[in-house]
Enzyme design. Sequence first.
Site, PDB file in Angstrom:
ATOM      1  N   TYR A  25       2.683   6.618  15.035  1.00  0.00           N
ATOM      2  CA  TYR A  25       1.508   5.747  14.862  1.00  0.00           C
ATOM      3  C   TYR A  25       0.238   6.554  15.165  1.00  0.00           C
ATOM      4  O   TYR A  25      -0.685   6.610  14.358  1.00  0.00           O
ATOM      5  CB  TYR A  25       1.606   4.536  15.782  1.00  0.00           C
ATOM      6  CG  TYR A  25       0.418   3.597  15.679  1.00  0.00           C
ATOM      7  CD1 TYR A  25       0.331   2.685  14.632  1.00  0.00           C
ATOM      8  CD2 TYR A  25      -0.620   3.642  16.611  1.00  0.00           C
ATOM      9  CE1 TYR A  25      -0.773   1.824  14.522  1.00  0.00           C
ATOM     10  CE2 TYR A  25      -1.712   2.797  16.509  1.00  0.00           C
ATOM     11  CZ  TYR A  25      -1.777   1.887  15.469  1.00  0.00           C
ATOM     12  OH  TYR A  25      -2.867   1.044  15.360  1.00  0.00           O
ATOM     13  N   SER A  63      -7.478   4.047  14.825  1.00  0.00           N
ATOM     14  CA  SER A  63      -7.144   3.470  16.136  1.00  0.00           C
ATOM     15  C   SER A  63      -7.566   4.456  17.229  1.00  0.00           C
ATOM     16  O   SER A  63      -7.593   5.672  16.995  1.00  0.00           O
ATOM     17  CB  SER A  63      -5.632   3.251  16.245  1.00  0.00           C
ATOM     18  OG  SER A  63      -5.260   2.995  17.588  1.00  0.00           O
ATOM     19  N   ASN A  95      -7.110  -1.337   5.619  1.00  0.00           N
ATOM     20  CA  ASN A  95      -6.840  -1.937   6.933  1.00  0.00           C
ATOM     21  C   ASN A  95      -5.346  -2.067   7.227  1.00  0.00           C
ATOM     22  O   ASN A  95      -4.947  -2.106   8.393  1.00  0.00           O
ATOM     23  CB  ASN A  95      -7.533  -3.320   6.969  1.00  0.00           C
ATOM     24  CG  ASN A  95      -7.059  -4.194   8.089  1.00  0.00           C
ATOM     25  OD1 ASN A  95      -7.295  -3.894   9.262  1.00  0.00           O
ATOM     26  ND2 ASN A  95      -6.361  -5.275   7.765  1.00  0.00           N
ATOM     27  N   ILE A 120      -6.700  -5.006  21.082  1.00  0.00           N
ATOM     28  CA  ILE A 120      -7.314  -6.297  20.753  1.00  0.00           C
ATOM     29  C   ILE A 120      -6.386  -7.408  21.242  1.00  0.00           C
ATOM     30  O   ILE A 120      -5.182  -7.400  20.931  1.00  0.00           O
ATOM     31  CB  ILE A 120      -7.520  -6.424  19.232  1.00  0.00           C
ATOM     32  CG1 ILE A 120      -8.410  -5.287  18.725  1.00  0.00           C
ATOM     33  CG2 ILE A 120      -8.117  -7.779  18.868  1.00  0.00           C
ATOM     34  CD1 ILE A 120      -8.380  -5.108  17.228  1.00  0.00           C
ATOM     35  N   ALA A 147      -0.152   9.741  15.275  1.00  0.00           N
ATOM     36  CA  ALA A 147      -0.330  10.869  14.348  1.00  0.00           C
ATOM     37  C   ALA A 147      -0.914  10.390  13.020  1.00  0.00           C
ATOM     38  O   ALA A 147      -1.780  11.050  12.436  1.00  0.00           O
ATOM     39  CB  ALA A 147       1.010  11.572  14.120  1.00  0.00           C
ATOM     40  N   VAL A 190       0.815  -1.225   0.000  1.00  0.00           N
ATOM     41  CA  VAL A 190       0.000   0.000   0.000  1.00  0.00           C
ATOM     42  C   VAL A 190       0.847   1.273   0.000  1.00  0.00           C
ATOM     43  O   VAL A 190       0.356   2.345  -0.354  1.00  0.00           O
ATOM     44  CB  VAL A 190      -0.984   0.056   1.200  1.00  0.00           C
ATOM     45  CG1 VAL A 190      -2.016  -1.039   1.135  1.00  0.00           C
ATOM     46  CG2 VAL A 190      -0.266   0.059   2.540  1.00  0.00           C
ATOM     47  N   LYS A 216      -2.816   7.780  12.637  1.00  0.00           N
ATOM     48  CA  LYS A 216      -4.203   7.364  12.864  1.00  0.00           C
ATOM     49  C   LYS A 216      -5.111   8.590  13.003  1.00  0.00           C
ATOM     50  O   LYS A 216      -6.245   8.590  12.532  1.00  0.00           O
ATOM     51  CB  LYS A 216      -4.294   6.450  14.085  1.00  0.00           C
ATOM     52  CG  LYS A 216      -3.573   5.101  13.881  1.00  0.00           C
ATOM     53  CD  LYS A 216      -4.148   4.326  12.706  1.00  0.00           C
ATOM     54  CE  LYS A 216      -3.544   2.952  12.547  1.00  0.00           C
ATOM     55  NZ  LYS A 216      -4.129   2.197  11.417  1.00  0.00           N
TER      56      LYS A 216
HETATM   57  N1  LIG Z   1      -4.602  -5.094  16.788  1.00  0.00           N
HETATM   58  C1  LIG Z   1      -4.893  -4.011  17.502  1.00  0.00           C
HETATM   59  O1  LIG Z   1      -4.895  -4.017  18.746  1.00  0.00           O
HETATM   60  C2  LIG Z   1      -5.238  -2.736  16.782  1.00  0.00           C
HETATM   61  C3  LIG Z   1      -5.729  -1.671  17.532  1.00  0.00           C
HETATM   62  C4  LIG Z   1      -6.054  -0.503  16.890  1.00  0.00           C
HETATM   63  C5  LIG Z   1      -5.893  -0.404  15.518  1.00  0.00           C
HETATM   64  N2  LIG Z   1      -5.414  -1.444  14.807  1.00  0.00           N
HETATM   65  C6  LIG Z   1      -5.269  -1.276  13.358  1.00  0.00           C
HETATM   66  O2  LIG Z   1      -5.943  -2.301  12.676  1.00  0.00           O
HETATM   67  C7  LIG Z   1      -5.282  -2.584  11.442  1.00  0.00           C
HETATM   68  C8  LIG Z   1      -4.976  -4.075  11.356  1.00  0.00           C
HETATM   69  O3  LIG Z   1      -4.190  -4.410  12.476  1.00  0.00           O
HETATM   70  P1  LIG Z   1      -3.799  -5.897  12.867  1.00  0.00           P
HETATM   71  O4  LIG Z   1      -3.822  -5.963  14.333  1.00  0.00           O
HETATM   72  O5  LIG Z   1      -4.598  -6.867  12.070  1.00  0.00           O
HETATM   73  O6  LIG Z   1      -2.282  -5.885  12.386  1.00  0.00           O
HETATM   74  P2  LIG Z   1      -1.372  -7.087  11.872  1.00  0.00           P
HETATM   75  O7  LIG Z   1       0.034  -6.679  12.093  1.00  0.00           O
HETATM   76  O8  LIG Z   1      -1.851  -8.385  12.429  1.00  0.00           O
HETATM   77  O9  LIG Z   1      -1.684  -7.071  10.308  1.00  0.00           O
HETATM   78  C9  LIG Z   1      -1.270  -6.033   9.458  1.00  0.00           C
HETATM   79  C10 LIG Z   1      -1.145  -6.603   8.053  1.00  0.00           C
HETATM   80  O10 LIG Z   1      -0.726  -5.542   7.197  1.00  0.00           O
HETATM   81  C11 LIG Z   1       0.243  -6.043   6.306  1.00  0.00           C
HETATM   82  N3  LIG Z   1       1.107  -4.958   5.826  1.00  0.00           N
HETATM   83  C12 LIG Z   1       2.143  -4.360   6.467  1.00  0.00           C
HETATM   84  N4  LIG Z   1       2.713  -3.451   5.655  1.00  0.00           N
HETATM   85  C13 LIG Z   1       2.007  -3.466   4.498  1.00  0.00           C
HETATM   86  C14 LIG Z   1       2.125  -2.760   3.276  1.00  0.00           C
HETATM   87  N5  LIG Z   1       3.116  -1.847   3.070  1.00  0.00           N
HETATM   88  N6  LIG Z   1       1.242  -3.020   2.284  1.00  0.00           N
HETATM   89  C15 LIG Z   1       0.282  -3.949   2.478  1.00  0.00           C
HETATM   90  N7  LIG Z   1       0.126  -4.675   3.585  1.00  0.00           N
HETATM   91  C16 LIG Z   1       0.988  -4.417   4.593  1.00  0.00           C
HETATM   92  C17 LIG Z   1       1.038  -7.067   7.117  1.00  0.00           C
HETATM   93  O11 LIG Z   1       1.721  -7.988   6.270  1.00  0.00           O
HETATM   94  C18 LIG Z   1      -0.059  -7.704   7.951  1.00  0.00           C
HETATM   95  O12 LIG Z   1      -0.583  -8.855   7.336  1.00  0.00           O
HETATM   96  C19 LIG Z   1      -4.030  -1.716  11.419  1.00  0.00           C
HETATM   97  O13 LIG Z   1      -4.292  -0.560  10.663  1.00  0.00           O
HETATM   98  C20 LIG Z   1      -3.821  -1.376  12.883  1.00  0.00           C
HETATM   99  O14 LIG Z   1      -3.129  -0.164  13.065  1.00  0.00           O
HETATM  100  C21 LIG Z   1      -5.092  -2.622  15.404  1.00  0.00           C
END
Ligand SMILES: NC(=O)c1ccc[n+]([C@@H]2O[C@H](COP(=O)([O-])OP(=O)(O)OC[C@H]3O[C@@H](n4cnc5c(N)ncnc54)[C@H](O)[C@@H]3O)[C@@H](O)[C@H]2O)c1
Length: 268
Positions: free
Chosen positions: A176, A153, A99, A209, A178, A73, A180
């Site tokens: 991070y 987030s 995502n 999570i 900033a 992305v 979000k």
């Molecule tokens: N897990 C949490 O507690 C939490 C809390 C708040 C927000 N979020 C947000 O939710 C979203 C998903 O989080 P998650 O917990 O599933 O994270 P995760 O790390 O499990 O998954 C993120 C995915 O993004 C992919 N990725 C990384 N760089 C990429 C790139 N340049 N292009 C395409 N794909 C790429 C990774 O390979 C991975 O599969 C994120 O935006 C994260 O910031 C997560």
Amino acid sequence: MNGDFLKKLYHLEGKSVLITGAAGQIGRELCRAYLECGVRVFATDVDMNRMKERLGKLNNDTSPDMVFFEMDVSKKKSVIKTFDNIFSTYGQIEILINNAGVSCFEPFEDRPEESFDWVMDVNLKGTFFGIQSYVNLFDKYKMKKGAIVNIASFYGIISPDFRIYTDCNRKNSEIYGATKAGIIQMTKYFGVHLADRNIRVNAVSPGGIYNPDNPQGEDFIRNYSLRCPMKRMANDKELLGAIIYLSSDAASYTTGQNIIVDGGMSCW
Ligand SMILES: NC(=O)c1ccc[n+]([C@@H]2O[C@H](COP(=O)([O-])OP(=O)(O)OC[C@H]3O[C@@H](n4cnc5c(N)ncnc54)[C@H](O)[C@@H]3O)[C@@H](O)[C@H]2O)c1
């Protein structure tokens, strides 16, 4: 009122969704949920092997409802090429879920410029490239309606309370938060400026999570639970309702909004 009313309200069957970061914790749950709703899934991730490994079993090999694409992305060319390929091969996509997201965890005093740029490029530029490519193809294919959901987030709204990170070395960074916060603002911007094309743009902001594959420390989970009004972390299925709602016609008059799914943590 019978069961049909709700079914029609949230009807998604026959639609298509493009999900970025599909191999991750939330991405996998999203793929599973949309498949269960009868939606064709275009799963994209920077890591094709991880995607095949984690999502392969969800697919039905005889008539696959989910197709995998390697896409970074943060690289505009990669996003344009993949979106073009999907639209020209499979037709229109009604739903886009931005995502993919990353963070860096070293103390800010030691943060190298590369870490800062990486988080910025994936989270903020990546969300922008997704929206830009989607809208250009929406116009080209003369689509009538679209829905975009950006995953932000609660750390785009509040700062992490480092006092609860006693045994957890994933102290989230200023960049991070900033990015979000930037995604939440970008959601408002595009909610306004894409309204006349009938594209709704909304965000969902998760709180912490619980990750069974890579658990946060026991102390952290206990501290977080004490701090959180709902007294626990989320599980990865608890975001699905908000995301599915925003991508369905049940949210037909909702745009530019951010639904915070954090057990009340940001309300203190
Ligand atoms: N897990 C949490 O507690 C939490 C809390 C708040 C927000 N979020 C947000 O939710 C979203 C998903 O989080 P998650 O917990 O599933 O994270 P995760 O790390 O499990 O998954 C993120 C995915 O993004 C992919 N990725 C990384 N760089 C990429 C790139 N340049 N292009 C395409 N794909 C790429 C990774 O390979 C991975 O599969 C994120 O935006 C994260 O910031 C997560």
